[in-house]
Design a protein around this motif. Structure first.
Motif, PDB file in Angstrom:
ATOM      1  N   GLU A   1       0.814  -1.223   0.000  1.00  0.00           N
ATOM      2  CA  GLU A   1       0.000   0.000   0.000  1.00  0.00           C
ATOM      3  C   GLU A   1       0.848   1.274   0.000  1.00  0.00           C
ATOM      4  O   GLU A   1       0.386   2.333  -0.442  1.00  0.00           O
ATOM      5  CB  GLU A   1      -0.916   0.046   1.240  1.00  0.00           C
TER       6      GLU A   1
ATOM      7  N   TYR B   1       3.022   3.495  -1.450  1.00  0.00           N
ATOM      8  CA  TYR B   1       3.500   3.733  -2.803  1.00  0.00           C
ATOM      9  C   TYR B   1       4.636   4.757  -2.885  1.00  0.00           C
ATOM     10  O   TYR B   1       5.349   4.826  -3.898  1.00  0.00           O
ATOM     11  CB  TYR B   1       2.338   4.248  -3.671  1.00  0.00           C
TER      12      TYR B   1
ATOM     13  N   ARG C   1       8.472   3.778  -3.691  1.00  0.00           N
ATOM     14  CA  ARG C   1       8.572   3.147  -5.011  1.00  0.00           C
ATOM     15  C   ARG C   1       8.325   4.153  -6.117  1.00  0.00           C
ATOM     16  O   ARG C   1       8.983   4.118  -7.165  1.00  0.00           O
ATOM     17  CB  ARG C   1       7.583   1.986  -5.116  1.00  0.00           C
ATOM     18  N   ALA C   2       7.356   5.062  -5.910  1.00  0.00           N
ATOM     19  CA  ALA C   2       7.028   6.036  -6.946  1.00  0.00           C
ATOM     20  C   ALA C   2       8.208   6.956  -7.231  1.00  0.00           C
ATOM     21  O   ALA C   2       8.550   7.204  -8.397  1.00  0.00           O
ATOM     22  CB  ALA C   2       5.808   6.855  -6.522  1.00  0.00           C
TER      23      ALA C   2
ATOM     24  N   ALA D   1      -2.249   3.905   2.208  1.00  0.00           N
ATOM     25  CA  ALA D   1      -0.813   4.000   2.458  1.00  0.00           C
ATOM     26  C   ALA D   1      -0.511   4.310   3.918  1.00  0.00           C
ATOM     27  O   ALA D   1       0.580   3.985   4.410  1.00  0.00           O
ATOM     28  CB  ALA D   1      -0.195   5.072   1.565  1.00  0.00           C
TER      29      ALA D   1
END
Length: 335
Positions: free
Chosen positions: A63, A65, A68-69, A218
């Motif tokens: 969840e 993100y 990683r983004a 998240a």
């Protein structure tokens, strides 16, 4: 003060305190926060040893993100970023809150691949993190000149302004600007600008507004790691300040306001109760369902973040977006 590392000595500008002073500051913060209406505690105290481990787990959750983004964004745009950074010749790459420099290492690799002239100045309040990073970079990039600085942001920038006079590219990644309230974020960026020269660059990581369900998940993951992370603040108070919080009487609650673009986390008392803190020799009352606000994370639109930079004395050069358009690294130039 210099700390020895395997490369250059670390510049240690941190304010040294002993354990008694740290405990007194923590106790005062908790006393002030639990005496307010509504109650509030700062997220800065999340990161004891257990809290830091829990946050590492959070960053690996499906969840969550954000990390990683931005990492994928840098993989996608690092060549263009490096060309923009190096257009004016030699520069100091200043990394505020560098930590393990996971994302910045992509830029270091690209800068060396393109043979650009620069040196690297990571900055963090953690001396151990800067020693570890210096050691790691010595092995991975033996020809890279690294000058790590142990300091809070503004103290470190003051030192940089006085001692490193060449052009600077300052990184503030990871959406850390979102942890400031809006007015505080503007003031922080304005302080950064005051320690730069016209033409210096500033790369700001910004988590953008998006589907509220994605943002909420998240900060409220299904496996409960974020809840444990939030509740660990009470566990730390018990351990370090002699508190008697019963963690089973509190629950983590997360709320996203899509109009204000702010994610908020709370610890909610599930019953009427009284908590005692030995460090303050004081008792604090909770009504049933009374909440302690522990963290805010602000999300921005691109125009909002652009205006914040403009108000601080920067002009936008360009924005680099991840493939979903939900995270931006925004490149500003000091004017």
């Amino acid at each position: 003060m210099l700390l020895q590392s395997t490369t250059n000595p670390l510049i240690d500008l941190s304010r040294k305190t002993n354990g008694t002073q740290d405990r007194a500051e923590f106790a005062k913060h908790v006393a002030d926060g639990l005496s307010q209406h509504p109650k509030k505690l700062s997220s800065r105290y999340f990161y004891d040893a257990k809290g830091s481990k829990l946050f590492q787990q959070i960053m690996d959750l499906p969840e969550y993100y954000l990390t990683r983004a931005e990492y994928s964004l840098m993989q996608r745009h690092r060549s263009a970023m490096v060309r923009a950074f190096a257009a004016g010749g030699f520069f100091h790459l200043v990394d505020l809150g560098a930590g393990d420099a996971l994302k910045t290492k992509l830029l270091l690799q690209e800068l060396e691949r393109q043979q650009k002239p620069f040196d690297y100045v990571p900055m963090d309040i953690s001396g151990s993190a800067m020693q570890e990073l210096s050691k790691d970079l010595q092995q991975a990039h033996p020809d890279l000149h690294v000058q790590a600085v142990v300091a809070e942001y503004i103290t470190g920038l003051q030192w940089l302004e006085q001692h490193l006079t060449e052009r600077k590219v300052v990184l503030f990644l990871g959406s850390n600007i979102g942890n400031f309230e809006r007015e505080e974020g503007l003031e922080f960026i304005s302080q950064i600008r005051r320690h730069l020269q016209p033409g210096d660059l500033f790369l700001l990581g910004v988590d953008l507004t998006k589907d509220p369900d994605i943002i909420l998940a998240a900060y409220n993951d299904a496996s409960g790691v974020t809840a444990a992370f939030n509740l660990n603040l009470l566990e730390r108070i018990n351990r370090e300040l002699g508190g008697n919080f019963d963690l089973d009487d509190f629950k983590h609650f997360a709320l996203y306001d899509p109009q204000l673009g702010v994610m908020k986390s709370f610890l909610v008392s599930q019953c009427e109760q009284e908590v005692y803190l030995e460090a303050n020799q004081a008792r604090y009352s909770f009504a049933a369902w009374e909440a302690i606000h522990t963290e805010s994370s602000h999300k921005y639109t691109l125009p909002q973040a652009t205006e914040m930079g403009r108000s601080a004395g920067f002009e936008l050069v360009t924005s680099y977006l991840d493939e979903k358009g939900g995270f931006a690294d925004m490149l500003f130039k000091a004017i």
